[in-house]
Design an enzyme around this catalytic site. Structure first.
Site, mmCIF file in Angstrom:
data_model
loop_
_atom_site.group_PDB
_atom_site.id
_atom_site.type_symbol
_atom_site.label_atom_id
_atom_site.label_comp_id
_atom_site.label_asym_id
_atom_site.label_seq_id
_atom_site.Cartn_x
_atom_site.Cartn_y
_atom_site.Cartn_z
ATOM 1 N N CYS B 83 0.827 -1.222 0.000
ATOM 2 C CA CYS B 83 0.000 0.000 0.000
ATOM 3 C C CYS B 83 0.855 1.262 0.000
ATOM 4 C CB CYS B 83 -0.947 -0.013 1.190
ATOM 5 S SG CYS B 83 -1.860 -1.560 1.314
ATOM 6 N N CYS B 207 -12.859 -0.194 7.891
ATOM 7 C CA CYS B 207 -11.954 -0.777 6.902
ATOM 8 C C CYS B 207 -12.037 -0.016 5.584
ATOM 9 C CB CYS B 207 -12.330 -2.238 6.647
ATOM 10 S SG CYS B 207 -12.403 -3.231 8.140
ATOM 11 N N SER B 208 -10.872 0.248 4.980
ATOM 12 C CA SER B 208 -10.883 0.931 3.694
ATOM 13 C C SER B 208 -11.458 -0.005 2.633
ATOM 14 C CB SER B 208 -9.487 1.407 3.316
ATOM 15 O OG SER B 208 -8.574 0.340 3.400
ATOM 16 N N HIS B 326 -9.263 3.599 -1.628
ATOM 17 C CA HIS B 326 -7.898 3.091 -1.507
ATOM 18 C C HIS B 326 -7.517 2.204 -2.688
ATOM 19 C CE1 HIS B 326 -4.215 1.731 0.143
ATOM 20 N NE2 HIS B 326 -4.656 0.711 0.856
#
Ligand SMILES: [Zn+2]
Lengths: 101, 377
Positions: B83, B207-208, B326
């Site tokens: 990420c 949570c993304s 994301h």
């Protein structure tokens, strides 16, 4: 339970390393310790990747070993709380399966 | 001081774009950044991307960009750091300019995730864990790591699930003003608290999401208005069971310390922040690790609204990963997109007279972290 203990400092881990990441000079020595330890923290996993989906929901706990500074990540069944005393039940596909004691 | 400047920015809308290829998203963001920069000659391209190979069967992203844009036979590369791929790609570009090799570099980040099933995406994301370990075999997941951290954080502090919900709500409220954000629907504390559990105590809003999208930057040694005051990167433990202090993310802490040291500023000097909130709990720990608040007291700052866009330390005015979205490889670049807008005075949730901005981009369960500090000249 095998742990790797630094010969120069307090550092210990359940996985071996080329040199001690804490003091940078020590060598890690293999040592056998009791599997007993207390639950340091945990999570109940409801959404799992494909390979573990058949087990969900299941609990993954981080155990602080009694006889070492090392912690170990394990799988458990049912309700656990931080501080619960636990021990190794069996090893399954390279995973430590723990139970309360 | 890097004496490297951000000259142009571009970003696609974040969301679900089944009819657009990864290449199309990359090209769209890159063209916007080049036009914003006045179409300079580009000497190199670095693309941040994580799972284009595993779930898209598409690599050679650097060369794709150079060819689609007609940049000539310049050096290019894809940069992978889970990420943190975008933040590390930016850093590679900065290093290339600092080395003297390049004058101007195009940085892009992209991910396309929405076409794949949740099981396949979860599996692909797990590539960012140490898969040759008893920890992986125990069934620990990426979100699970942050669930374990959250339960310990609650145990050691006065924080509860409500404090995590406050972070999720704040970031959603910020995203409502960001037309490029993935989530534009208002929510409430009640809805967040009642959402289904993913990995206790984290629910859906903690949570993304999975996201399609791209972002791009043009950086150059030619002096401009937005200076990259410092660039820093660190690594951290790749396994939870190796954490010395479970409530610390050493990579975040160390990359922050280095970035402050190189920039000659401290956390008190920063006007606006983009933090890697892959989970609400991650934002909680990162605001502490970056020195904005004392260790184990971040929840108090959240409760007091200090990290809201109107607070004294605005965090994730874009909506963050939780609500802007994301697209993994694009995230680190999208953070810079928001901060450059903040420094230009044109951002959604504009912080008045922002002069110093900080971005922190995390990879894996604390395996990589980059921090960049920007200043308006
Ligand atoms: Zn040592």
């Amino acid at each position: 339970m095998k742990v790797y203990q630094c010969d120069q400092c307090e550092y210990a881990s359940v996985s071996n390393k080329y040199r001690c990441p804490s003091c940078g000079t020590g060598k890690l020595q293999e040592r056998d310790v009791s599997s007993r330890g207390s639950v340091y923290s945990y999570t109940d996993i409801h959404i799992a990747p494909a390979e573990f989906a058949h087990l969900a929901p299941y609990t993954v706990a981080l155990i602080q070993l009694e006889e070492s500074k090392a912690k170990v990540t394990v799988r458990m069944d049912g309700n656990v709380q931080i501080g619960d005393m636990t021990e190794l039940d069996h090893v399954e596909d390279g995973a430590y399966i723990y139970r309360k004691c | 001081m890097t004496n490297v400047y951000i000259e142009g920015i571009g970003m696609t809308k974040f969301g679900k774009f089944i009819d657009k290829s990864m290449k199309q998203l990359l090209v769209e963001a890159s063209i916007e950044a080049l036009e914003d920069a006045g179409n300079p000659k580009v000497d190199a391209v670095f693309v941040g991307n994580f799972m284009g190979g595993s779930i898209g069967n598409q690599e050679i992203l650097g060369a794709l960009v150079a060819n689609e844009l007609g940049l000539g036979y310049i050096p290019t590369a894809k940069v992978e750091g889970a990420c943190a791929s975008g933040g590390i790609a930016l850093r590679q570009g900065i290093m290339g300019i600092l080395s003297g090799e390049y004058d101007t570099v195009l940085i892009a980040g992209v991910e396309k995730m929405k076409h794949a099933s949740t099981a396949d995406v979860t599996q692909a994301i797990n590539a960012a864990m140490d898969n040759d370990s008893n920890e992986k075999q125990a069934g620990l997941t990426f979100p699970g790591f942050f669930g374990v951290l959250a339960n310990r954080y609650f145990y050691e502090t006065g924080a509860t699930k409500e404090h995590l919900a406050m972070i999720a709500l704040k970031n959603r409220e910020n995203a409502l003003n960001n037309s490029l954000a993935q989530f534009q629907k208002p929510t409430t504390m009640e809805e967040i608290m009642a959402a289904r559990i993913i990995t206790s105590p984290l629910g859906l809003f903690d949570c993304s999401p999975t996201t399609d999208g791209a972002a791009a930057l043009v950086i150059t040694r030619k002096k401009g208005a937005i200076h990259i005051r410092s660039s820093a990167q660190s690594s951290g433990p790749t396994q939870m069971q190796d954490a010395d202090d479970l409530l610390s993310l050493p990579a975040v802490r160390e990359s922050g310390r280095l970035a402050y040291e190189k920039a000659g500023v401290g956390p008190e000097d920063i006007d606006v922040v983009e933090i890697h909130d892959c989970f609400s709990m991650t934002e909680m720990l990162a605001i502490e690790e970056l020195g904005f608040f004392n260790k184990r007291e971040g929840w108090l700052a959240v409760e007091q609204g200090r990290t809201k866009a109107t607070g004294d330390k605005p965090v994730n005015t874009s909506g963050g990963l939780l609500s802007r979205g994301h697209p993994i490889g694009a995230t680190g670049v999208a953070q810079m997109y928001q901060l450059v807008q903040q420094l230009r005075g044109t951002a959604p949730n504009q912080v008045e007279n922002a002069r110093l901005a900080l971005a922190q981009n995390l990879g894996g369960t604390g395996s990589y972290s980059t921090v960049h500090i920007l200043e308006r000249l």
